[in-house]
Design a protein around this motif. Structure first.
Motif, PDB file in Angstrom:
ATOM      1  N   LYS A   1      -2.516  17.939 -32.594  1.00 33.04           N
ATOM      2  CA  LYS A   1      -3.317  16.797 -32.128  1.00 33.04           C
ATOM      3  C   LYS A   1      -2.389  15.714 -31.594  1.00 33.04           C
ATOM      4  O   LYS A   1      -1.175  15.759 -31.781  1.00 33.04           O
ATOM      5  CB  LYS A   1      -4.171  16.246 -33.265  1.00 33.04           C
ATOM      6  CG  LYS A   1      -3.385  15.746 -34.470  1.00 33.04           C
ATOM      7  CD  LYS A   1      -4.305  15.309 -35.578  1.00 33.04           C
ATOM      8  CE  LYS A   1      -3.537  14.709 -36.750  1.00 33.04           C
ATOM      9  NZ  LYS A   1      -2.588  15.618 -37.374  1.00 33.04           N
ATOM     10  N   LEU A   2      -2.985  14.746 -30.914  1.00 32.44           N
ATOM     11  CA  LEU A   2      -2.204  13.600 -30.462  1.00 32.44           C
ATOM     12  C   LEU A   2      -1.791  12.759 -31.673  1.00 32.44           C
ATOM     13  O   LEU A   2      -2.553  12.633 -32.635  1.00 32.44           O
ATOM     14  CB  LEU A   2      -3.021  12.747 -29.489  1.00 32.44           C
ATOM     15  CG  LEU A   2      -3.208  13.309 -28.083  1.00 32.44           C
ATOM     16  CD1 LEU A   2      -4.195  12.452 -27.297  1.00 32.44           C
ATOM     17  CD2 LEU A   2      -1.879  13.370 -27.335  1.00 32.44           C
TER      18      LEU A   2
ATOM     19  N   ALA B   1      -1.798  16.966 -24.559  1.00 30.57           N
ATOM     20  CA  ALA B   1      -3.170  16.519 -24.812  1.00 30.57           C
ATOM     21  C   ALA B   1      -4.177  17.561 -24.345  1.00 30.57           C
ATOM     22  O   ALA B   1      -5.177  17.833 -25.024  1.00 30.57           O
ATOM     23  CB  ALA B   1      -3.426  15.187 -24.112  1.00 30.57           C
ATOM     24  N   GLY B   2      -3.914  18.162 -23.191  1.00 33.36           N
ATOM     25  CA  GLY B   2      -4.819  19.184 -22.667  1.00 33.36           C
ATOM     26  C   GLY B   2      -4.861  20.413 -23.538  1.00 33.36           C
ATOM     27  O   GLY B   2      -5.904  21.070 -23.677  1.00 33.36           O
TER      28      GLY B   2
ATOM     29  N   GLY C   1      -5.687  17.033 -19.791  1.00 31.01           N
ATOM     30  CA  GLY C   1      -5.110  16.070 -20.715  1.00 31.01           C
ATOM     31  C   GLY C   1      -4.910  14.671 -20.176  1.00 31.01           C
ATOM     32  O   GLY C   1      -4.957  13.697 -20.936  1.00 31.01           O
ATOM     33  N   GLN C   2      -4.685  14.538 -18.872  1.00 30.12           N
ATOM     34  CA  GLN C   2      -4.396  13.217 -18.322  1.00 30.12           C
ATOM     35  C   GLN C   2      -5.510  12.198 -18.582  1.00 30.12           C
ATOM     36  O   GLN C   2      -5.234  11.091 -19.055  1.00 30.12           O
ATOM     37  CB  GLN C   2      -4.103  13.323 -16.820  1.00 30.12           C
ATOM     38  CG  GLN C   2      -3.504  12.064 -16.203  1.00 30.12           C
ATOM     39  CD  GLN C   2      -2.181  11.672 -16.830  1.00 30.12           C
ATOM     40  OE1 GLN C   2      -1.331  12.524 -17.067  1.00 30.12           O
ATOM     41  NE2 GLN C   2      -1.991  10.406 -17.120  1.00 30.12           N
TER      42      GLN C   2
ATOM     43  N   LEU D   1      -5.485  11.180 -22.295  1.00 25.80           N
ATOM     44  CA  LEU D   1      -4.438  10.203 -22.590  1.00 25.80           C
ATOM     45  C   LEU D   1      -4.871   8.800 -22.196  1.00 25.80           C
ATOM     46  O   LEU D   1      -4.742   7.847 -22.964  1.00 25.80           O
ATOM     47  CB  LEU D   1      -3.157  10.555 -21.831  1.00 25.80           C
ATOM     48  CG  LEU D   1      -2.073  11.385 -22.510  1.00 25.80           C
ATOM     49  CD1 LEU D   1      -0.866  11.476 -21.591  1.00 25.80           C
ATOM     50  CD2 LEU D   1      -1.682  10.800 -23.848  1.00 25.80           C
ATOM     51  N   MET D   2      -5.374   8.671 -20.979  1.00 29.12           N
ATOM     52  CA  MET D   2      -5.781   7.361 -20.475  1.00 29.12           C
ATOM     53  C   MET D   2      -6.937   6.789 -21.293  1.00 29.12           C
ATOM     54  O   MET D   2      -6.990   5.579 -21.533  1.00 29.12           O
ATOM     55  CB  MET D   2      -6.175   7.450 -19.000  1.00 29.12           C
ATOM     56  CG  MET D   2      -5.005   7.622 -18.057  1.00 29.12           C
ATOM     57  SD  MET D   2      -3.761   6.302 -18.198  1.00 29.12           S
ATOM     58  CE  MET D   2      -4.751   4.856 -17.781  1.00 29.12           C
ATOM     59  N   LYS D   3      -7.824   7.650 -21.744  1.00 29.06           N
ATOM     60  CA  LYS D   3      -8.951   7.195 -22.569  1.00 29.06           C
ATOM     61  C   LYS D   3      -8.442   6.483 -23.820  1.00 29.06           C
ATOM     62  O   LYS D   3      -8.904   5.380 -24.159  1.00 29.06           O
ATOM     63  CB  LYS D   3      -9.819   8.397 -22.960  1.00 29.06           C
ATOM     64  CG  LYS D   3     -10.882   8.077 -24.014  1.00 29.06           C
ATOM     65  CD  LYS D   3     -11.550   9.342 -24.523  1.00 29.06           C
ATOM     66  CE  LYS D   3     -12.456   9.060 -25.704  1.00 29.06           C
ATOM     67  NZ  LYS D   3     -13.045  10.303 -26.272  1.00 29.06           N
TER      68      LYS D   3
END
Length: 257
Positions: free
Chosen positions: A19-20, A53-54, A75-76, A79-81
């Protein structure tokens, strides 16, 4: 004149198990908010982690370039979310800039990127840069965001690049092999042989290692810019250096004038 800092954070810092690493991301956001809100510093964030992330959403074989590109596409926005969510707690608004190496090679495209960057910073927006992995085949195979961050620091005229990594500094010998290895706090010259060492990335999602950091530092030093390398896991030294101006640990790469 306001100080301008580029901060780069790698995949190894942003990912934990499957996970992140949200707590590390929150700590990074708190550091950046302190620089922006209390130190009146312009910050540009270069963030890896899109593929990692993806991979949380879709488990693909990352050895295949096309799979890594697909994971980056997934994933991009994730991440931004999370970045937007965490920065909003400090009343900081974000913008996303996806760049590739060719953007810095083309005079027209680099000017466009510079112009957009200046508008964002002038309006107190935090730019978050990542490599456009979906089209950047070469980066996914051989490259890393350390070089992207170095180019961003130079082309966007930052005072310093700070790389926050799983590597907490440049040592006089390999700390994984020698117990008496010591961090070199100040480096003003990088030998060519050190730039030719084999890349060694500590994380399965990382594409860099100490060599890519040295290459980034070398690029900036040759252009009279400086770089700071420190841990992204424990930000104590980064706070000391970036916020308080005390160089207690981590490595500063800077040419002697």
């Amino acid at each position: 004149m306001r100080k301008r800092v580029v901060i780069k954070v790698g995949s190894a810092v942003l990912r934990e198990d499957n996970k992140l690493a949200f707590s590390r991301m929150e700590n990074l956001v708190a550091l950046i908010s302190k620089l922006k809100n209390e130190k009146d510093t312009e910050v540009i964030l270069v963030s890896s982690g899109a593929v990692a992330a993806g991979n949380i959403t879709l488990n693909l074989d990352r050895k295949e370039v096309i799979n890594r590109q697909a994971l980056a596409a997934i994933g991009q926005p994730l991440l931004m979310k999370y970045y937007k969510q965490y920065f909003a707690e400090f009343n900081i608004k974000c913008a996303q800039m996806l760049l590739v190496a060719e953007d810095f090679d083309s005079r027209k495209r680099s000017k466009n990127a510079k112009d957009v960057m200046e508008v964002l910073l002038k309006n107190n927006i935090l730019p978050i840069i990542n490599e456009n992995d979906v089209i950047a085949n070469e980066e996914l195979l051989f490259g890393d965001n350390d070089q992207l961050a170095a180019h961003a620091a130079y082309f966007f005229d930052a005072d310093i690049l700070a790389i926050l990594s799983d590597i907490d500094g440049f040592y006089d010998k390999n700390p994984n092999e020698f117990d008496d290895a010591k961090i070199l706090k100040n480096v003003n010259y990088i030998d060519e042989s050190e730039l030719l060492m084999k890349h060694t990335a500590n994380s399965e999602f990382a594409t860099g290692g100490i060599v890519t950091k040295l290459k980034a530092a070398d690029f900036l030093m040759k252009r009279n810019k400086s770089m700071y390398l420190s841990s992204g896991f424990d930000l104590t030294n980064a706070y000391d250096f970036l916020v308080d101006g005390n160089h207690k640990s981590g490595t500063v790469f800077k040419t002697e004038k």
